[in-house]
Design a protein around this motif. Sequence first.
Motif, PDB file in Angstrom:
ATOM      1  N   UNK A   1      40.789 -74.691  73.807  1.00  0.00           N
ATOM      2  CA  UNK A   1      39.948 -75.809  74.257  1.00  0.00           C
ATOM      3  C   UNK A   1      38.484 -75.352  74.345  1.00  0.00           C
ATOM      4  N   UNK A   2      38.234 -74.225  75.036  1.00  0.00           N
ATOM      5  CA  UNK A   2      36.851 -73.753  75.211  1.00  0.00           C
ATOM      6  C   UNK A   2      36.226 -73.374  73.872  1.00  0.00           C
TER       7      UNK A   2
ATOM      8  N   UNK B   1      34.990 -85.792  72.405  1.00  0.00           N
ATOM      9  CA  UNK B   1      36.454 -85.710  72.449  1.00  0.00           C
ATOM     10  C   UNK B   1      36.976 -84.663  73.419  1.00  0.00           C
ATOM     11  N   UNK B   2      36.130 -83.745  73.858  1.00  0.00           N
ATOM     12  CA  UNK B   2      36.573 -82.712  74.802  1.00  0.00           C
ATOM     13  C   UNK B   2      36.559 -83.199  76.246  1.00  0.00           C
TER      14      UNK B   2
ATOM     15  N   UNK C   1      45.868 -82.400  80.675  1.00  0.00           N
ATOM     16  CA  UNK C   1      46.495 -82.431  79.362  1.00  0.00           C
ATOM     17  C   UNK C   1      47.351 -83.678  79.251  1.00  0.00           C
ATOM     18  N   UNK C   2      46.953 -84.537  78.352  1.00  0.00           N
ATOM     19  CA  UNK C   2      47.741 -85.700  77.997  1.00  0.00           C
ATOM     20  C   UNK C   2      47.640 -85.765  76.476  1.00  0.00           C
ATOM     21  N   UNK C   3      48.479 -85.014  75.806  1.00  0.00           N
ATOM     22  CA  UNK C   3      48.322 -84.769  74.377  1.00  0.00           C
ATOM     23  C   UNK C   3      47.438 -83.552  74.203  1.00  0.00           C
ATOM     24  N   UNK C   4      46.118 -83.761  74.218  1.00  0.00           N
ATOM     25  CA  UNK C   4      45.156 -82.656  74.154  1.00  0.00           C
ATOM     26  C   UNK C   4      44.572 -82.415  75.538  1.00  0.00           C
ATOM     27  N   UNK C   5      44.007 -81.222  75.741  1.00  0.00           N
ATOM     28  CA  UNK C   5      43.293 -80.928  76.977  1.00  0.00           C
ATOM     29  C   UNK C   5      41.951 -81.640  76.931  1.00  0.00           C
ATOM     30  N   UNK C   6      41.564 -82.276  78.031  1.00  0.00           N
ATOM     31  CA  UNK C   6      40.230 -82.865  78.161  1.00  0.00           C
ATOM     32  C   UNK C   6      39.695 -82.549  79.551  1.00  0.00           C
ATOM     33  N   UNK C   7      38.389 -82.456  79.638  1.00  0.00           N
ATOM     34  CA  UNK C   7      37.750 -82.164  80.922  1.00  0.00           C
ATOM     35  C   UNK C   7      37.542 -83.457  81.691  1.00  0.00           C
ATOM     36  N   UNK C   8      37.942 -83.454  82.940  1.00  0.00           N
ATOM     37  CA  UNK C   8      37.766 -84.628  83.788  1.00  0.00           C
ATOM     38  C   UNK C   8      36.601 -84.422  84.761  1.00  0.00           C
ATOM     39  N   UNK C   9      36.256 -83.159  85.045  1.00  0.00           N
ATOM     40  CA  UNK C   9      35.101 -82.863  85.891  1.00  0.00           C
ATOM     41  C   UNK C   9      34.440 -81.579  85.410  1.00  0.00           C
ATOM     42  N   UNK C  10      33.128 -81.651  85.188  1.00  0.00           N
ATOM     43  CA  UNK C  10      32.309 -80.479  84.889  1.00  0.00           C
ATOM     44  C   UNK C  10      31.353 -80.305  86.056  1.00  0.00           C
ATOM     45  N   UNK C  11      31.483 -79.186  86.740  1.00  0.00           N
ATOM     46  CA  UNK C  11      30.654 -78.904  87.907  1.00  0.00           C
ATOM     47  C   UNK C  11      29.733 -77.740  87.562  1.00  0.00           C
ATOM     48  N   UNK C  12      28.482 -78.065  87.247  1.00  0.00           N
ATOM     49  CA  UNK C  12      27.472 -77.044  86.980  1.00  0.00           C
ATOM     50  C   UNK C  12      26.891 -76.625  88.320  1.00  0.00           C
ATOM     51  N   UNK C  13      27.210 -75.399  88.727  1.00  0.00           N
ATOM     52  CA  UNK C  13      26.903 -74.951  90.076  1.00  0.00           C
ATOM     53  C   UNK C  13      25.483 -74.400  90.190  1.00  0.00           C
TER      54      UNK C  13
END
Length: 194
Positions: free
Chosen positions: A35-36, A53-54, A144-156
Amino acid sequence: MKRILRASGLIALALLGSLPASADDTAIESELDAYWRSVEQYLAAGDFDGVVSTYHPDAVLVSESLDTSYPITRALERWKPGILDTQAGRTFSRVEFRITRRLYSESTSHEKGIFHYQSGPVGDDVDESEIDGAYIHFEALLLKSGDWTMVMEYQKHPATEAEWNAAVNPQPAANRPESAPQPASSETLPTDSP
């Protein structure tokens, strides 16, 4: 005495049954690593649809540097011109991830690490000062629902180059410590990068 031994055996079996198998861990970790790599490749190619799509359609960006959170669709629209400029060959963009902590199941993952983002003009006469870059501590929630997708991106917060160089991929599940030390950051560069 036999009851105690039988009960101990049942408890041990129950505990072993609740642990994921190492083969499953290896497969899940490989999927997450892939994924990454896809995020890195889509950004480097200037593939806006690939970058989109990611992310899960309802994903959220949390930004400490901007002291806010908002839907990823808003962030993607802001990032789109730079990504398309990369596709057209006018600029370059690249990101690299080092995951330092990973908590996961077969369909969810909490990823923690540092990313190194760079962008700038292309050409033979580009000066180093024209290249923007940042090291950022981040956390991400993936589904993961089929493919992995990001639901939250936390830029710290910003990371140092020394923290980046010290960052290593997480240990295999069987060797994971219960808690990992948290790196300290001494830089204060604000950013809100893809």
